[in-house]
Each structure stands twice: as structure tokens, then as C-alpha cells.
Design a protein around this motif. Structure first.
Motif, short mmCIF file in Angstrom:
data_model
loop_
_atom_site.label_atom_id
_atom_site.label_comp_id
_atom_site.label_asym_id
_atom_site.label_seq_id
_atom_site.Cartn_x
_atom_site.Cartn_y
_atom_site.Cartn_z
N LEU A 69 0.96 2.37 6.73
CA LEU A 69 0.43 1.06 7.12
C LEU A 69 -1.06 1.18 7.45
O LEU A 69 -1.51 2.16 8.04
N ASP A 70 -1.80 0.17 7.07
CA ASP A 70 -3.22 0.10 7.38
C ASP A 70 -3.45 -1.13 8.23
O ASP A 70 -3.33 -2.26 7.75
N GLY A 82 -0.14 -2.67 3.41
CA GLY A 82 0.77 -1.57 3.15
C GLY A 82 1.50 -1.77 1.84
O GLY A 82 1.13 -2.62 1.01
N GLU A 103 2.81 -4.11 -2.94
CA GLU A 103 1.75 -4.08 -1.94
C GLU A 103 1.61 -5.44 -1.27
O GLU A 103 1.85 -6.48 -1.88
#
Length: 146
Positions: A69-70, A82, A103
Motif C-alpha cells: 500500500l502507498d 495499491g 490497481e
């Protein structure tokens, strides 16, 4: 009903198939439920709540790898990105797919008084919880009258 298919059975099967195809074709065109909501089918669905001290964001996203996860905060914008992979059997024929795979990226506007240096994120039981503290300047303070 039981036994050999009747013309009604095939007719209802055709209606169900057409309904699925229309849902697939127009599901991303759905109008948002409110001015702050996103279109139907957005992933992950979120809830945002706030108190005087902090803002809580809950993203309902089962099947994610938390390490992939970003999550970032810039000023008052929270970005979640993510990828969600779903294993599918090559031998099976799928005629309905409601789980999101691929995505994703969600950007949310937070209140102006959040502190981007005081953010915590946890992922448990398929729920991503992001907690953003409000800055001291934005908190209400009592002013004594003399």
C-alpha cells in the motif's frame, strides 16, 4: 419449474443475462450518492469521520498486502494507492465478477487543519484505518473573559 426447461425459464435466463451485461457496461457511469461521494463501484469504499482531535479514514479493502500500500498526505490531500490481485482458475467460466481486481488510487480531501506529520495507518481484518491528527492551531480553545 422442475424437469425440462420451459420457455419461461429461458426467457428469465435471457433477462438475467441482459441485466448482468447492462450492469457491467454502465456500472462505472453511476452517479455518486452525494456531492462528496464517488461513483458506484469505486474501490476501496471508504468512511471518513472527524472529531476535534483527529480525522479517521476507514477503507474497506480485503485481500490486500499491507506492505504494497502507498499512503501519503500532502497538505490536506490523502492519497491511497495499491494493487489487489485475485486468483482465478483458468478452467472455470466466470459469468459474474463483482470483486475488484487491479490497481486502485483514491484521493480524499481532508479538513484544512490536519497535521501531515502526525499520520498513522493500520491494516487489520481487511480494513485499512488511517488516523490523521489535527494541528493544535485548528483545535478549538477556550478564551477566558476578564
Amino acid at each position: 419449474m422442475f424437469g425440462y426447461p420451459t420457455s419461461f425459464d429461458t426467457l428469465f435466463d435471457d433477462f438475467a443475462r441482459i441485466n448482468r451485461e447492462l450492469d457491467d457496461a454502465f456500472s462505472t457511469w453511476g452517479a455518486p450518492a452525494s456531492i462528496r461521494a464517488v461513483a458506484r463501484g469505486s474501490f476501496p469504499p471508504i468512511n471518513i469521520g472527524a472529531s476535534d482531535d483527529e480525522v479517521h479514514i476507514y477503507a474497506f479493502a480485503p485481500g490486500l498486502d499491507p506492505a504494497a500500500l502507498d499512503i501519503s498526505v500532502q497538505r490536506n490531500l490523502l492519497t491511497m494507492a495499491g494493487r489487489r490481485a485475485i486468483d482465478r482458475s483458468e478452467e472455470a467460466e466466470y459469468y459474474l465478477g463483482e470483486r475488484f481486481a487491479g490497481e486502485f488510487r483514491r484521493v480524499m480531501t481532508l479538513p484544512d487543519d490536519v497535521d501531515p506529520d502526525r499520520v498513522e495507518a493500520t491494516y487489520r481484518d481487511g480494513v485499512l484505518h488511517v488516523q490523521v491528527q489535527r494541528s493544535e492551531q485548528g483545535k478549538p480553545r477556550q478564551i477566558p473573559v476578564q
